[in-house]
Design a protein around this motif. Structure first.
Motif, PDB file in Angstrom:
ATOM      1  N   ALA A 370       0.842  -1.149   0.008  1.00 32.21           N
ATOM      2  CA  ALA A 370      -0.101   0.050   0.015  1.00 32.21           C
ATOM      3  C   ALA A 370       0.593   1.190   0.016  1.00 32.21           C
ATOM      4  O   ALA A 370       0.587   2.365  -0.561  1.00 32.21           O
ATOM      5  CB  ALA A 370      -0.946  -0.054   1.263  1.00 32.21           C
ATOM      6  N   LEU A 374       0.727   4.224  -2.818  1.00 32.93           N
ATOM      7  CA  LEU A 374       0.347   5.563  -2.638  1.00 32.93           C
ATOM      8  C   LEU A 374       1.591   6.410  -2.962  1.00 32.93           C
ATOM      9  O   LEU A 374       1.340   7.647  -3.186  1.00 32.93           O
ATOM     10  CB  LEU A 374       0.067   5.777  -1.094  1.00 32.93           C
ATOM     11  N   PHE A 402      -7.327  -1.757   4.305  1.00 30.44           N
ATOM     12  CA  PHE A 402      -7.616  -1.154   3.101  1.00 30.44           C
ATOM     13  C   PHE A 402      -8.979  -0.723   2.922  1.00 30.44           C
ATOM     14  O   PHE A 402      -9.249   0.492   2.306  1.00 30.44           O
ATOM     15  CB  PHE A 402      -7.643  -2.328   1.966  1.00 30.44           C
ATOM     16  N   ASP A 403      -9.758  -0.944   3.938  1.00 32.12           N
ATOM     17  CA  ASP A 403     -10.960  -0.016   4.158  1.00 32.12           C
ATOM     18  C   ASP A 403     -10.755   1.240   4.794  1.00 32.12           C
ATOM     19  O   ASP A 403     -11.412   2.342   4.395  1.00 32.12           O
ATOM     20  CB  ASP A 403     -11.802  -0.829   5.047  1.00 32.12           C
ATOM     21  N   LEU A 405      -7.815   2.901   4.611  1.00 33.51           N
ATOM     22  CA  LEU A 405      -7.010   3.608   3.482  1.00 33.51           C
ATOM     23  C   LEU A 405      -8.167   4.359   2.933  1.00 33.51           C
ATOM     24  O   LEU A 405      -7.914   5.562   2.311  1.00 33.51           O
ATOM     25  CB  LEU A 405      -6.211   2.494   3.005  1.00 33.51           C
ATOM     26  N   GLN A 406      -8.974   3.744   2.371  1.00 35.60           N
ATOM     27  CA  GLN A 406      -9.774   4.356   1.310  1.00 35.60           C
ATOM     28  C   GLN A 406     -10.700   5.363   1.959  1.00 35.60           C
ATOM     29  O   GLN A 406     -11.381   6.250   1.301  1.00 35.60           O
ATOM     30  CB  GLN A 406     -10.928   3.138   0.746  1.00 35.60           C
ATOM     31  N   VAL A 413      -5.892   4.618  -6.598  1.00 41.00           N
ATOM     32  CA  VAL A 413      -5.194   3.442  -6.382  1.00 41.00           C
ATOM     33  C   VAL A 413      -6.086   2.165  -6.638  1.00 41.00           C
ATOM     34  O   VAL A 413      -7.462   2.410  -6.231  1.00 41.00           O
ATOM     35  CB  VAL A 413      -4.662   3.294  -4.984  1.00 41.00           C
ATOM     36  N   ASP A 414      -5.453   1.089  -7.336  1.00 38.28           N
ATOM     37  CA  ASP A 414      -6.573   0.106  -7.895  1.00 38.28           C
ATOM     38  C   ASP A 414      -6.396  -0.850  -6.247  1.00 38.28           C
ATOM     39  O   ASP A 414      -5.705  -1.719  -6.324  1.00 38.28           O
ATOM     40  CB  ASP A 414      -5.960  -0.681  -8.612  1.00 38.28           C
ATOM     41  N   TRP A 415      -7.263  -0.593  -5.220  1.00 39.52           N
ATOM     42  CA  TRP A 415      -7.059  -1.032  -4.162  1.00 39.52           C
ATOM     43  C   TRP A 415      -7.464  -2.737  -4.258  1.00 39.52           C
ATOM     44  O   TRP A 415      -7.134  -3.334  -3.574  1.00 39.52           O
ATOM     45  CB  TRP A 415      -8.071  -0.449  -2.954  1.00 39.52           C
ATOM     46  N   ILE A 418      -4.337  -4.213  -5.119  1.00 42.65           N
ATOM     47  CA  ILE A 418      -3.146  -4.043  -4.013  1.00 42.65           C
ATOM     48  C   ILE A 418      -3.596  -4.980  -2.849  1.00 42.65           C
ATOM     49  O   ILE A 418      -2.592  -5.564  -2.354  1.00 42.65           O
ATOM     50  CB  ILE A 418      -3.032  -2.681  -3.427  1.00 42.65           C
ATOM     51  N   ARG A 419      -4.830  -5.285  -2.453  1.00 42.32           N
ATOM     52  CA  ARG A 419      -5.162  -5.959  -1.011  1.00 42.32           C
ATOM     53  C   ARG A 419      -5.187  -7.451  -1.629  1.00 42.32           C
ATOM     54  O   ARG A 419      -5.400  -8.330  -0.668  1.00 42.32           O
ATOM     55  CB  ARG A 419      -6.484  -5.544  -0.788  1.00 42.32           C
TER      56      ARG A 419
END
Length: 445
Positions: A370, A374, A402-403, A405-406, A413-415, A418-419
């Motif tokens: 992540a 970023l 990741f929740d 972060l968003q 970012v293509d979460w 990434i996750r």
């Protein structure tokens, strides 16, 4: 409990290796020493040093002579070496004028060391054959599980994702290197020992070089540059490689013990050992043995290395120290590789549990991924701070990294990509291919 678990009737099946142990028991040592005496007589007859008929007689008796080791015990204790008692018994068995040509011009250390080399030649062949078998099984795991994603752990903590295939490749790679070193070392290790009383072969006179060359041919062992009675560096080097081998196996065993813990349960190694009171237990006995034998050899190597300190042309004390330690190092190595060969092909890999365990950190194991994603938008320092803030929120809320972060950034970012741990295994495939290629090249039969 017996003095040594290696030859214990109770513990032998746990610690020992019958195939290797048979090479170093009393009767095997006597047989190897008799083989040397027979070959020496043949070599000297070919050089015209002793009568051919005497060499023939010596060879005939050596082939059939099988003295009880106990009958040589008193003589061995008196001389500090079994050769004088064996030679005396062999001469008595031969009888007549031919008996005086037994052991002609040799010294006890020539016999014992050359006999040891004959035993080591067989032991090396067994160990290297087993390395190949184990390497084949590990190669199969590395290839089959190259995409089986699991937690990578550093200092016992979750780090970043890896694959079980890469972990198996990591167990395989040292075996390839160690096998290569043992092979390279063998050309120096497997040589005759022949120097006479003080390493000059003066007793044989002008035919000494011919006898030495003939003896080399008779035993199918190369010549050494000079007698190595007091030069034990190659033996120490060999013991070091065996210790490196058991160390590599012990590292694998330690990993398997940890992966088999009930709370982790990602791998089940071996058949499992039961408990006397807890029916549910399946103890990783074989993996534990690899750890035990690795630690045993590591400790014993330091003692064995002291046997390199010979004084002048021969040291009885250093020589005796070798007899106490080297056979145990070799037997422990044989037992370890045998346990691994038996265990590894049947490892039960729980890919489902690996996937479950990947979720335990709630995304934190992908914090590095992540941060780098970023950094392309925020810069490294800002990205690092943002991810740390999200980790704190994740811990506070028992939520996924990741929740959080968003919620903290709208960076594009293509979460979803990434996750996914499978998207952060880097060059695992490349590394696996390199190790498998090295194994294929280096471990050809």
């Amino acid at each position: 409990m017996s003095v040594s678990p290696f030859d214990s009737a109770l513990l032998g099946n746990l610690f020992s290796d019958p195939e290797i142990a048979a090479l170093f028991d009393d009767r095997a040592q006597i047989a190897s020493m008799l083989l040397f005496e027979s070959a020496l007589a043949a070599a000297e007859a070919r050089a015209g040093v002793i009568p051919e008929k005497s060499a023939t007689r010596i060879a005939e008796v050596c082939r059939e002579f099988n003295p009880d080791p106990a009958s040589l015990a008193a003589g061995t204790a008196s001389a500090g070496v079994p050769v004088p008692a064996l030679v005396k018994a062999l001469k008595a068995e031969i009888g007549g004028d031919d008996a005086r040509y037994v052991h002609f011009g040799a010294t006890s250390q020539d016999v014992v060391d050359s006999a040891l080399v004959l035993q080591l030649r067989d032991a090396v062949a067994i160990i290297r054959r087993r390395i190949r078998k184990l390497a084949k099984a590990l190669s199969a795991h590395a290839d089959t599980h190259r995409t089986t994603v699991m937690i990578g752990r550093t200092r016992s903590q979750q780090a970043v994702p890896t694959t079980f295939g890469l972990k198996a490749a990591g167990w395989l790679a040292p075996l390839v290197r160690i096998d290569h070193r043992i092979d390279s070392l063998s050309s120096d290790l497997l040589r005759i020992s022949f120097g006479g009383a003080a390493g000059t072969l003066a007793s044989i006179g002008v035919k000494a070089a011919d006898v030495e060359s003939n003896l080399s041919e008779e035993l199918d062992l190369p010549l050494a540059d000079m007698p190595w009675h007091a030069q034990r560096d190659v033996l120490v080097d060999f013991a070091s490689q065996l210790t490196a081998l058991t160390g590599a196996l012990g590292k694998m065993g330690q990993d398997l013990v940890l992966l088999a813990q009930s709370e982790i349960a990602e791998v089940q190694p071996g058949k499992g050992g039961g408990s006397s009171t807890m029916p549910h237990k399946s103890n990783p006995v074989q993996a534990e043995m690899l750890v035990t034998l690795a630690r045993f050899n590591a400790g014993l190597l330091g003692t064995f290395a002291q046997a390199q300190l010979h004084d002048h042309e021969r040291s009885g004390a250093s020589w005796l120290l070798e007899w106490l330690t080297l056979p145990q190092i070799i037997t422990a190595t044989g037992a370890a590789i045998a346990q691994a060969v038996d265990m590894v092909p049947d490892l039960k890999i729980n890919a489902g549990r690996m996937a479950e365990n990947l979720e335990l950190s709630r995304g934190a194991m992908l914090a590095e991924a992540a941060t780098f994603a970023l950094a392309d938008h925020l810069g490294r320092d800002a990205a690092d701070k943002l991810v740390k803030d999200a980790i704190a929120k994740s811990a506070e809320n028992a939520s996924n990294l990741f929740d959080e972060l968003q919620k903290l950034t709208d960076a594009p970012v293509d979460w979803a990509h990434i996750r996914n741990p499978a998207n952060y295994i880097g060059q695992s495939d490349v590394f696996i291919d390199r190790v498998l290629g090295a194994a294929k090249r280096g471990l050809r039969d």
